[in-house]
Design a protein around this motif. Structure first.
Motif, PDB file in Angstrom:
ATOM      1  N   TYR A   7      35.303  46.059  27.445  1.00 52.44           N
ATOM      2  CA  TYR A   7      36.397  46.526  28.631  1.00 52.44           C
ATOM      3  C   TYR A   7      35.469  45.106  29.415  1.00 52.44           C
ATOM      4  O   TYR A   7      34.134  44.378  29.375  1.00 52.44           O
ATOM      5  CB  TYR A   7      35.350  47.669  28.706  1.00 52.44           C
ATOM      6  CG  TYR A   7      35.884  47.816  30.770  1.00 52.44           C
ATOM      7  CD1 TYR A   7      37.122  47.780  30.859  1.00 52.44           C
ATOM      8  CD2 TYR A   7      35.336  47.917  31.490  1.00 52.44           C
ATOM      9  CE1 TYR A   7      37.313  48.178  32.191  1.00 52.44           C
ATOM     10  CE2 TYR A   7      35.015  47.812  32.419  1.00 52.44           C
ATOM     11  CZ  TYR A   7      36.862  47.795  33.121  1.00 52.44           C
ATOM     12  OH  TYR A   7      37.248  48.432  34.282  1.00 52.44           O
ATOM     13  N   GLU A   9      34.820  43.688  32.681  1.00 53.46           N
ATOM     14  CA  GLU A   9      34.420  44.646  34.385  1.00 53.46           C
ATOM     15  C   GLU A   9      34.627  43.872  35.148  1.00 53.46           C
ATOM     16  O   GLU A   9      35.165  44.527  35.918  1.00 53.46           O
ATOM     17  CB  GLU A   9      32.786  45.224  34.306  1.00 53.46           C
ATOM     18  CG  GLU A   9      32.201  46.127  33.005  1.00 53.46           C
ATOM     19  CD  GLU A   9      31.914  45.183  31.894  1.00 53.46           C
ATOM     20  OE1 GLU A   9      31.725  44.113  31.680  1.00 53.46           O
ATOM     21  OE2 GLU A   9      31.176  45.917  31.939  1.00 53.46           O
ATOM     22  N   ARG A  10      35.098  42.678  35.366  1.00 49.57           N
ATOM     23  CA  ARG A  10      35.537  41.134  36.733  1.00 49.57           C
ATOM     24  C   ARG A  10      36.874  41.449  35.964  1.00 49.57           C
ATOM     25  O   ARG A  10      37.119  40.893  37.478  1.00 49.57           O
ATOM     26  CB  ARG A  10      34.348  40.889  36.396  1.00 49.57           C
ATOM     27  CG  ARG A  10      32.952  40.927  36.784  1.00 49.57           C
ATOM     28  CD  ARG A  10      32.682  41.063  38.170  1.00 49.57           C
ATOM     29  NE  ARG A  10      33.127  40.700  39.075  1.00 49.57           N
ATOM     30  CZ  ARG A  10      31.995  39.788  39.785  1.00 49.57           C
ATOM     31  NH1 ARG A  10      30.837  40.329  38.998  1.00 49.57           N
ATOM     32  NH2 ARG A  10      32.527  39.567  40.651  1.00 49.57           N
ATOM     33  N   GLY A  11      37.498  42.042  35.046  1.00 48.07           N
ATOM     34  CA  GLY A  11      38.929  41.214  35.292  1.00 48.07           C
ATOM     35  C   GLY A  11      39.570  40.235  34.676  1.00 48.07           C
ATOM     36  O   GLY A  11      38.367  39.262  34.397  1.00 48.07           O
ATOM     37  N   SER A  12      40.570  39.852  35.500  1.00 51.61           N
ATOM     38  CA  SER A  12      41.209  38.206  35.346  1.00 51.61           C
ATOM     39  C   SER A  12      39.876  37.631  36.438  1.00 51.61           C
ATOM     40  O   SER A  12      39.503  37.340  37.740  1.00 51.61           O
ATOM     41  CB  SER A  12      42.541  38.447  35.476  1.00 51.61           C
ATOM     42  OG  SER A  12      42.528  38.526  36.780  1.00 51.61           O
ATOM     43  N   CYS A  15      42.744  37.661  40.258  1.00 51.61           N
ATOM     44  CA  CYS A  15      41.690  38.681  40.607  1.00 51.61           C
ATOM     45  C   CYS A  15      40.353  38.003  41.831  1.00 51.61           C
ATOM     46  O   CYS A  15      40.791  37.792  42.320  1.00 51.61           O
ATOM     47  CB  CYS A  15      41.633  39.272  40.129  1.00 51.61           C
ATOM     48  SG  CYS A  15      43.079  40.684  39.078  1.00 51.61           S
ATOM     49  N   GLU A  22      35.037  37.791  46.572  1.00 54.14           N
ATOM     50  CA  GLU A  22      33.919  38.431  44.845  1.00 54.14           C
ATOM     51  C   GLU A  22      34.706  36.609  44.733  1.00 54.14           C
ATOM     52  O   GLU A  22      33.097  35.550  43.886  1.00 54.14           O
ATOM     53  CB  GLU A  22      35.525  38.796  43.516  1.00 54.14           C
ATOM     54  CG  GLU A  22      35.000  40.132  43.803  1.00 54.14           C
ATOM     55  CD  GLU A  22      35.551  40.681  42.475  1.00 54.14           C
ATOM     56  OE1 GLU A  22      34.688  40.646  41.588  1.00 54.14           O
ATOM     57  OE2 GLU A  22      36.371  41.119  42.774  1.00 54.14           O
ATOM     58  N   ASN A  61      45.437  34.792  35.402  1.00 52.60           N
ATOM     59  CA  ASN A  61      45.846  35.434  34.251  1.00 52.60           C
ATOM     60  C   ASN A  61      44.777  35.970  32.897  1.00 52.60           C
ATOM     61  O   ASN A  61      44.765  37.306  32.965  1.00 52.60           O
ATOM     62  CB  ASN A  61      46.969  35.443  34.795  1.00 52.60           C
ATOM     63  CG  ASN A  61      47.143  36.164  35.825  1.00 52.60           C
ATOM     64  OD1 ASN A  61      46.384  36.652  36.835  1.00 52.60           O
ATOM     65  ND2 ASN A  61      48.333  35.771  36.802  1.00 52.60           N
ATOM     66  N   LEU A  64      39.635  36.444  31.117  1.00 52.19           N
ATOM     67  CA  LEU A  64      38.908  37.573  31.447  1.00 52.19           C
ATOM     68  C   LEU A  64      37.744  38.063  31.235  1.00 52.19           C
ATOM     69  O   LEU A  64      36.215  36.718  30.816  1.00 52.19           O
ATOM     70  CB  LEU A  64      39.098  38.744  30.793  1.00 52.19           C
ATOM     71  CG  LEU A  64      40.963  39.083  30.191  1.00 52.19           C
ATOM     72  CD1 LEU A  64      40.876  40.606  29.281  1.00 52.19           C
ATOM     73  CD2 LEU A  64      41.449  39.819  31.377  1.00 52.19           C
ATOM     74  N   ASN A  66      33.426  39.575  32.165  1.00 53.44           N
ATOM     75  CA  ASN A  66      32.603  40.810  31.860  1.00 53.44           C
ATOM     76  C   ASN A  66      31.670  40.665  32.877  1.00 53.44           C
ATOM     77  O   ASN A  66      31.904  40.023  34.176  1.00 53.44           O
ATOM     78  CB  ASN A  66      31.933  40.554  31.038  1.00 53.44           C
ATOM     79  CG  ASN A  66      30.397  39.672  30.489  1.00 53.44           C
ATOM     80  OD1 ASN A  66      30.289  38.934  31.575  1.00 53.44           O
ATOM     81  ND2 ASN A  66      30.366  39.535  29.594  1.00 53.44           N
ATOM     82  N   SER A  67      30.953  41.157  32.907  1.00 55.06           N
ATOM     83  CA  SER A  67      30.506  41.584  34.043  1.00 55.06           C
ATOM     84  C   SER A  67      28.645  40.831  34.336  1.00 55.06           C
ATOM     85  O   SER A  67      28.434  40.833  35.298  1.00 55.06           O
ATOM     86  CB  SER A  67      29.147  43.236  33.967  1.00 55.06           C
ATOM     87  OG  SER A  67      28.256  43.304  32.558  1.00 55.06           O
TER      88      SER A  67
END
Length: 105
Positions: A7, A9-12, A15, A22, A61, A64, A66-67
């Motif tokens: 997973y 967490e922070r997305g793309s 975004c 952010e 896009n 990706l 992560n945290s």
């Protein structure tokens, strides 16, 4: 058969860059680390995989985070395997604005 992914967490990256709150967190050092991670990932795909993998659609896009804001390549939907005895040429693919400048549109 299932695919299981870690997973992110922070997305793309897209975004995060388009959210003012952010984007402030991404100082130049973090941005350079993202670029370096992408360069290492692409070098791995091109030189260490057999056969080589050509992603063909690297954009904000398809990156990706992560945290810890570590970057990972995603979205291999347009990727192609490149066999050593074949040409580099493939059909034009990718996100408009991110396609290599030398390729005709």
């Amino acid at each position: 058969m299932f695919l299981i992914y870690e997973y992110m967490e922070r997305g793309s990256l897209f975004c995060i860059l388009h959210d003012d709150d952010e984007a402030v967190e991404l100082d130049w050092a973090k941005r350079v680390n993202i670029v370096k991670a992408m360069a290492h990932a692409l070098a791995y795909l091109h030189h260490d995989c057999s056969p080589s993998i050509v992603h063909r659609d690297i954009s904000s896009n398809s990156i990706l985070l992560n945290s810890k804001l570590e970057a990972f390549v995603a979205d291999f939907g347009t990727a192609r395997l490149r066999h050593a005895d074949s040409s580099n040429r493939t059909l034009l693919a990718g996100t408009y604005g991110y396609i290599a400048p030398g390729l005709p549109l």
